[in-house]
Each structure stands twice: as C-alpha cells, then as structure tokens.
Design an enzyme around this catalytic site. Structure first.
Site, PDB file in Angstrom:
ATOM      1  N   GLU A 272       0.831  -1.201   0.000  1.00 43.77           N
ATOM      2  CA  GLU A 272       0.000   0.000   0.000  1.00 43.77           C
ATOM      3  C   GLU A 272       0.873   1.261   0.000  1.00 43.77           C
ATOM      4  O   GLU A 272       1.844   1.360   0.748  1.00 43.77           O
ATOM      5  CB  GLU A 272      -0.896  -0.001   1.241  1.00 43.77           C
ATOM      6  N   LYS A 332      -9.633   2.738  -3.112  1.00 40.20           N
ATOM      7  CA  LYS A 332     -10.104   2.140  -1.864  1.00 40.20           C
ATOM      8  C   LYS A 332     -11.534   2.582  -1.554  1.00 40.20           C
ATOM      9  O   LYS A 332     -11.838   3.779  -1.526  1.00 40.20           O
ATOM     10  CB  LYS A 332      -9.162   2.531  -0.713  1.00 40.20           C
ATOM     11  N   CYS A 387      -5.215  -2.076   2.694  1.00 41.46           N
ATOM     12  CA  CYS A 387      -5.128  -1.849   4.135  1.00 41.46           C
ATOM     13  C   CYS A 387      -6.167  -2.694   4.881  1.00 41.46           C
ATOM     14  O   CYS A 387      -6.240  -3.894   4.700  1.00 41.46           O
ATOM     15  CB  CYS A 387      -5.282  -0.357   4.434  1.00 41.46           C
TER      16      CYS A 387
END
Length: 515
Positions: A272, A332, A387
C-alpha cells in the site's frame, strides 16, 4: 451489633473485589489469543470467569462488570494504537467496551438460567449480533472479532466457508457456555453430562467437516498454477513522506522488483502507498515515469499501491501497470475513519489535532483486475483489498462473486511498530480466504507478507533472519487457481446474522415465558 455490621460490610467488599477480579481475568484470557495466535485455546474458556462474576447480579451491575472486562480486553488487544494516538486509543477502548457491557446486561442473573436449548442459542447469537453491529456502526470497527482468535485452528475455521467468521465466534461462545455449565454448581451431574455431550457432538461434526475440507485437493487437470512475487520494502513510517526520501524509497523497490523478476512471476505486488510520489501530481512525474519504465523493462505486470491525485481529491489506490502502461486502477472503497478521513467533520473537527488524519476520497467501483491470456502467459482475475479492507467480509465476497480467481491484500502496518498488530491483521486475511475459498497474497510494507491458500493455510511467508516483520525482501510462490466453486458464504453472505437476530427474539420469548 456494630461488629456484625462491619463484618458483613467487609464480606460484601471482598465479594465485590472477587467479582472485579473475575471480570479482569476474563478480559485477560480472552485477549491473550490476539497477542499470540498459538494461544487460541484460551478463547474457549475466556468468558467463564465473567459468567461466574455475573451470577446473582442485577442488569446494571452486570453491565458495569462486563464493561470492565471489555476495557481490559481492548487495552491488551489494541495496545499498539498508542504508537499513533494515546487519547484516541483511550476513547476507542471505552467505546468498544460498551459492547461487552451490553452483552453482560442481557445475560445478567446467571443463577436463574435453566440451561435449556434456548439459552445455549441465545448467548452466542447475542454476541454475534453485537460483533456485527460493532463492525458496521459509526463506519465500523471489525478488528479482533472473537472468531479471528482461531485463525491457526484450521479444522475449526473451515465453517467460515459456510457462515463466515461470525459462525466461528458463535461456536466459541457456545463452547464457553458448555464448559461453564460443566463446572457450575447449579446443575445435576446428569444435566452436566447431557449438556457437554451435546456440545461435544456438535464440535465433532464441525471438526469432521473441517478435516474433510483440509484434505480436499483439486484435480490436477482442472487446476493451474499462477506465480506471484510480493515485495516487502520495510520503509520506516517516519521516512514515508519525508522530504528528500523519494529516491531512497524508489531505489529500494526497483532493486527488489528486479530481483523478483528473475523468478519470472506472472505478477509482482508492491505494498500500500509504496509509490513515493502521487500519481497525477506534476511534481512527481519523474517518480511515476521510473515505475512505468520498470514495468516496461521487466515485462511483468506490477500491482503498485499509490496515492492518486485528481484535481483537489486524493485516492488511496492500487494500480495495475504493465509494459504498455496503466491497465487498471482500484480506489479504496472503505476508508479508515479518523485515519484517512473525518466522518461528520463538523462534529469531530477537533480530532485533527489528536490523530494523524488524511483527507482521502472513497472510491465507488468494485474494480476487478484482469490479466488476459492474449497479453500474458496466464489469464486471471483478482480483487485488491487495501489496508484494513480485508477486515470487511462483504468486500472480498463481492470481488469473488464478480469472478475473482484470487485475492490480494496490500497494506502498511508500519504505524504500529513491532507489536501484535500485523498478526491480528493477518488473521483477517486468513478468514477472507476461507470464506471465499480463494487463495490470497499479502504484500505488506513491514510485514506480514505471505501467501494463504483457499483453506486458510499460510503456505509461505517472507522471513529474514527469523523475522517476518520489519525486514525487507521478496517472496515468490505458486498459488493454485482452481475451478470456481462458490462457497455457501458467497451465496448467503451474512444471512447468518439475520438468523442469530431471529434466535435472539425467539429465545428471549422462551426464556421469559412463565412456567
């Protein structure tokens, strides 16, 4: 007379102190498996001290004792949050402890329990519904669900393919209740044996199913191997966005990527936000050009974690890049509240001075990356979880329902230093693999970078000098892409939660019905 009153008061204080100690003990026992997954057995007895503490207590007293248990549990489980924010950690612990308190409030007065079947269904159902609410209310905190404590207990967690992680939580609470009834003084020997045998029979069926799933192997002619390399850069958090650090970070990732390319994988994965620049920012054009040039040089697709800038908006994204350029982009979907954005800014504006908060915009598409056989040796589709998105069962479920052949988790756990946090995060990835019966590859900046098969086995992980966190390196592994067979969980999703809520209503009526 005064002597007797003083003696009675002393006894009452001692009794209260014992109850407090039992609540604390319950919090400690329940939290230890989240500090080290090899202690998973403690979760099966963690609630027993609390059950004893709540005997003959009013609802308000039970709420207070259970909240104390929750404070102890969360203080041990998320102790690592202190590396980010002390005040934020305290507020979060107090909030999460309320769910323990609600659980205690509704199971108060344990001395009056009749131990009918309705009771054995009511307790676990209540806990599961509370866990689900915790994972979704106020944007949700699905960390350290009780079922995650069993991620190394492979035969047991296979039922996650049927009912998700909440099915494992249900089973663990039921196990605690069965053991409590076995040591309770309220039941006859015959009743104790009957209750324990009933649970033992259920557990035996679940174990038999688990071992059956672990023994299953796809037919050789129907499976294909897909080779993946994961990169672990081990970039210190304080260096991540420091001025002048771009060249150092990029050089490390380029070096590790060229090393991984020697294994000729089908895909190379960076963690990430591993791109030290912003895609779409003119000032970082040179950095981005180097990454695109690298993909062109090695002729292997790269999945790169990067911050993407579009006008005044910033996205936490995963970029699929090959020798021809940008193939796909996933933004995301579920941002971390009070970490990547502030929900209800008008109310919580003051938190900007307490917690390091980003200003990201959430994506709106379930982007499924596709490697076509026309341009690559093998065709495959995969979904990327960025994440903490792997703590949300519904996200990977949607990817798998769209046709993903495997899942990827890219993350950066450097915030939390060398603590239990990376392993607690790993536990969530294990369950996502089992729930969807798909292999999963993890690339973490500081670890744990590893490969998980469709039954939840960590088949390989990056280890340097005996350590798997806060080391840099690469790990290459063949994963098995089997024919797509949907698990029950893929089909029904979290319908199990609705069933638990229905059981709560039904069992509540049965328990309160007059003889």
């Amino acid at each position: 007379m005064l002597w007797k009153i003083n003696k009675l008061s002393a006894f009452s204080f001692q009794l209260s102190a014992n109850r407090l100690l039992l609540s604390v003990l319950s919090g400690v026992l329940s939290a230890l498996p989240f500090c080290d997954g090899r202690w998973w057995i403690l979760s099966w007895i963690g609630f027993i001290p609390l059950f004893f503490a709540l005997r003959d207590k009013t609802r308000l007293q039970s709420f207070a004792l259970s909240c104390l248990c929750g404070v102890v549990f969360w203080s041990i489980t998320i102790y690592w949050l202190i590396h980010v924010t002390l005040l934020g950690q305290i507020l979060l612990i107090l909030y999460l402890a309320i769910y323990f308190g609600i659980f205690g409030f509704f199971i108060s007065g344990l001395s009056t329990i009749d131990y009918r079947l309705s009771t054995f269904l009511f307790f676990p159902s209540l806990w599961v519904v509370l866990e689900y609410l915790r994972a979704h209310l106020l944007t949700g905190f699905g960390w350290a669900l009780l079922g995650y404590s069993q991620y190394l207990n492979l035969p047991i967690i296979q039922i996650a393919g049927l009912f998700g992680v909440y099915g494992v939580s249900f089973l663990v609470v039921m196990g605690n209740l069965a053991l409590y009834s076995a040591v309770s003084f309220q039941l006859s020997a015959f009743s104790k044996i009957k209750k324990c045998l009933a649970f033992a029979l259920s557990l035996s069926i679940i174990l038999a199913y688990g071992y059956y799933q672990l023994s299953r192997q796809p037919k050789a002619e129907s499976r294909k191997l897909f080779k993946i390399s994961v990169i672990q850069g081990n970039i210190p958090q304080e260096l991540k966005w420091a001025p002048g650090s771009q060249a150092f970070i990029l050089d490390r990732y380029i070096r590790l990527t060229k090393e991984a390319a020697l294994d000729r994988p089908d895909l190379i994965i960076w963690p990430e936000a591993s791109n030290p620049g912003f895609l779409g920012d003119a000032s970082d054009a040179r950095v981005n050009e180097n990454i695109f040039s690298l993909a062109k040089e090695i002729k292997i697709p790269l999945l790169v974690g990067s911050v993407v800038r579009e006008k005044r908006e910033y996205f936490n994204s995963a970029l699929l890049i090959d020798e021809f350029g940008l193939v796909g982009r996933y933004d995301k979907l579920h941002l971390v509240p009070f970490g990547e954005y502030i929900p209800w800014k008008g109310i919580f504006k003051f938190l900007e001075s307490i917690v390091p908060i980003g200003d990201f915009t959430a994506g709106n598409n379930y982007t499924l990356f596709s490697l076509s056989a026309i341009r690559y040796p093998l065709s495959a589709k995969f979904g990327a979880l960025i994440c903490f998105e792997d703590t949300l069962p519904e996200l990977p479920r949607d990817f798998s329902r769209e046709g993903a052949d495997f899942l990827v988790n890219i993350t950066n756990d450097a915030w939390f230093k060398e603590t239990a946090s990376p392993y607690q995060h790993l536990a969530a990835s294990v369950f996502r693999a089992v729930e969807n019966r798909l292999p999963l590859a993890r690339s973490a900046n500081t670890g744990v970078s590893c490969f998980i098969d469709s039954r939840g086995r960590v088949i390989s992980r990056l280890i340097q000098n005996g350590k798997d966190i806060f080391v840099s390196g690469i790990k290459t592994q063949d994963i098995v892409l089997s024919p797509k067979t949907k698990s029950l969980y893929q089909n029904i999703g979290d319908s199990f939660i609705a069933g638990c809520f229905a059981l709560i209503c039904f069992c509540g009526i049965i328990r309160n019905r007059k003889p």
